[in-house]
Scaffold this active site. Structure first.
Site, short mmCIF file in Angstrom:
data_model
loop_
_atom_site.label_atom_id
_atom_site.label_comp_id
_atom_site.label_asym_id
_atom_site.label_seq_id
_atom_site.Cartn_x
_atom_site.Cartn_y
_atom_site.Cartn_z
CG ASP A 101 -2.81 6.57 3.01
OD1 ASP A 101 -3.40 7.59 3.42
OD2 ASP A 101 -3.30 5.79 2.17
CB SER A 102 1.25 10.67 2.28
OG SER A 102 1.35 10.03 1.02
N GLY A 103 -1.88 9.95 1.23
CA GLY A 103 -2.79 10.28 0.13
C GLY A 103 -2.12 10.13 -1.23
N GLY A 104 -0.80 10.04 -1.23
CA GLY A 104 -0.06 9.97 -2.50
C GLY A 104 -0.42 8.75 -3.32
CG PHE A 105 -0.82 3.85 -3.24
CD1 PHE A 105 0.24 3.30 -3.94
CD2 PHE A 105 -2.04 3.19 -3.29
CE1 PHE A 105 0.10 2.12 -4.65
CE2 PHE A 105 -2.20 2.01 -3.99
CZ PHE A 105 -1.12 1.48 -4.67
CG ASP A 168 5.33 8.04 -1.33
OD1 ASP A 168 4.14 8.33 -1.11
OD2 ASP A 168 5.71 6.87 -1.50
CD GLN A 210 7.86 4.80 -3.73
OE1 GLN A 210 8.01 3.84 -4.50
NE2 GLN A 210 6.72 5.02 -3.08
N GLY A 237 6.03 1.32 -3.09
CA GLY A 237 6.21 0.99 -4.49
C GLY A 237 6.54 -0.46 -4.76
CG ASP A 287 -0.97 -1.22 4.63
OD1 ASP A 287 0.23 -0.98 4.38
OD2 ASP A 287 -1.88 -0.96 3.82
CB CYS A 325 -10.00 -20.23 13.36
SG CYS A 325 -10.13 -18.43 13.40
CB CYS A 327 -12.35 -15.75 14.72
SG CYS A 327 -13.24 -16.53 13.35
CB CYS A 330 -13.87 -20.51 13.33
SG CYS A 330 -13.23 -19.98 11.72
CG HIS A 356 -11.95 -16.76 9.25
ND1 HIS A 356 -11.45 -17.64 10.19
CD2 HIS A 356 -11.26 -16.98 8.10
CE1 HIS A 356 -10.51 -18.39 9.62
NE2 HIS A 356 -10.38 -18.00 8.36
ZN LIG Z 1 -12.01 -18.04 12.19
#
Ligand SMILES: [Zn+2]
Length: 379
Positions: A101-105, A168, A210, A237, A287, A325, A327, A330, A356
């Site tokens: 990311d740009s650091g802006g947030f 931004d 935005q 945003g 994300d 699941c 993973c 689980c 998980h």
């Molecule tokens: Zn799992």
């Protein structure tokens, strides 16, 4: 199948199928192929908390791309260290794709604090924005720093991410029209400056749209950003304090208008249900800290809903978090064991829970992708 070359050499976006506005594709990058729609685990400080790079790579999680946070990595360990290590891929031993990311947030979320208050380190975070950039104080030691579009791009160049984001201005959800208009004008001017700044070899750049929850304003900004020929486009945003109905309305009305031949990224959103809605609206990349942060706080995702592992109902439950699941958590451990680890504050709990939840998000998005491929029309 349609392959669209992106402006940055080494990148292309292959559209495989569409179902309504939803798309299934592959984003080709110098650090590997990313099947879209994709959920990208957040690696704030150069680590997806509690996970090794090997665990992130291993199926069934098989993460193809993770995030790094410019603001955090710039403050700690600092650019000198990452530059000496040869970039973030080598520093973090991660050989697949990275988006920064740009650091802006982060800078603006500090500035958006309503009532000044000291943080855990004893400093009052504050930021001042002007047309050239943002001056802010570190949340770690209170030292003063300045981020501009050029500084953000320099940091991202040194990090060497595969995908950099434009710097931004993200106003809070309840900002008035005047604040939004000023932020839009700045975000467009800053996008031009980011576009003109030097980048690492093989580093793509995404623009950010935005405009809050006002559709005409969003569409106007979308036209300004799309004209700058970025490798991909993000909606920023959203999920910053507006209601869910407004978030979904903006997704429905704006996402389909983003250039179809380039990847579309929804920043920082959200729940499994939010991802389903956004994919249906035509978004490709996501994300959110939700799966990792919720894991550490005792919340585990299942198709039947989110469970709270310290709940007494799980005390004698020797079944897995989710029956089908795949993973390791689980396959090997019970809810009762995870509950015990959580209550005993054992380090292993965070590792098992994070594995998980990230696997749940990855499977959730892949199941939707499979459905688009199975029922959609070939692109
Ligand atoms: Zn799992």
């Amino acid at each position: 199948m349609t392959v669209h070359a992106l402006p940055t050499p080494g990148f292309s976006f292959e559209l495989l199928a569409t179902l309504g506005h939803a798309r299934a594709g592959i984003l080709h990058t110098p650090h590997g192929d990313i099947e879209t729609p994709v959920f990208m685990p957040v690696g704030t400080a150069g680590t997806v908390k509690a996970m090794t790079a090997g665990e992130l790579r291993a199926p069934p999680l098989d993460a193809r791309i993770i995030l790094g946070n410019t603001y955090h990595l710039y403050l700690r360990p600092g650019l000198e260290v990452i530059e000496a290590a040869g970039g973030l891929h080598r520093f973090a031993a991660w050989d697949r794709a990275i988006l920064t990311d740009s650091g802006g947030f982060q800078v603006f979320s500090l500035a958006a604090i309503d009532e000044p208050r000291k943080n855990a380190a004893g400093f009052t975070p504050a930021a001042e924005v002007d047309d050239d950039g943002v001056t802010f104080r570190s949340h770690i030691d209170g030292s003063k720093h300045r981020l501009t579009p050029e500084v953000s791009m320099t940091i991202q160049r040194v990090l060497g991410s595969d995908i950099a984001m434009c710097f931004d201005q993200c106003p809070p959800g309840d900002a008035d029209a005047r604040v939004h208009e000023l932020a839009l004008a700045r975000t467009t001017a800053w996008a031009r400056r980011c576009r003109a700044a030097p980048r690492a070899a093989g580093q793509a750049l995404f623009g950010i749209v935005q405009g809050g929850i006002d559709t005409p304003r969003r569409m106007r900004h979308l036209a300004e950003i799309a004209a700058l020929d970025f490798d991909g486009h993000a909606l920023g945003g959203l999920a910053v304090g507006e209601g869910l109905a407004d978030t979904y309305r903006i997704l429905d009305e704006v996402a389909p208008a983003l250039p179809a031949e380039r990847p579309r990224y929804l920043m920082g959103v959200g729940t499994p249900q939010d991802l389903g809605h956004a994919i249906a609206a035509g978004l490709d990349m996501f994300d959110c800290v939700m799966p990792t942060r919720n894991a550490r706080n005792g919340y585990l995702f299942t198709r039947g809903g989110r469970i709270n592992i310290p709940n007494a109902a799980h005390r004698l439950d020797l079944g897995p978090v989710e029956a089908d699941c795949p993973c390791a958590t689980c396959r090997e451990h019970s809810r009762a064991y995870l509950r015990h680890l959580y209550l005993a504050k054992e380090i292993l709990y965070s590792r098992l829970a994070t594995l998980h939840n990230l696997t749940f998000y990855a499977r959730h998005v892949r199941a939707i992708r499979d459905d688009i491929l199975a029922r959609g029309k070939a692109a």
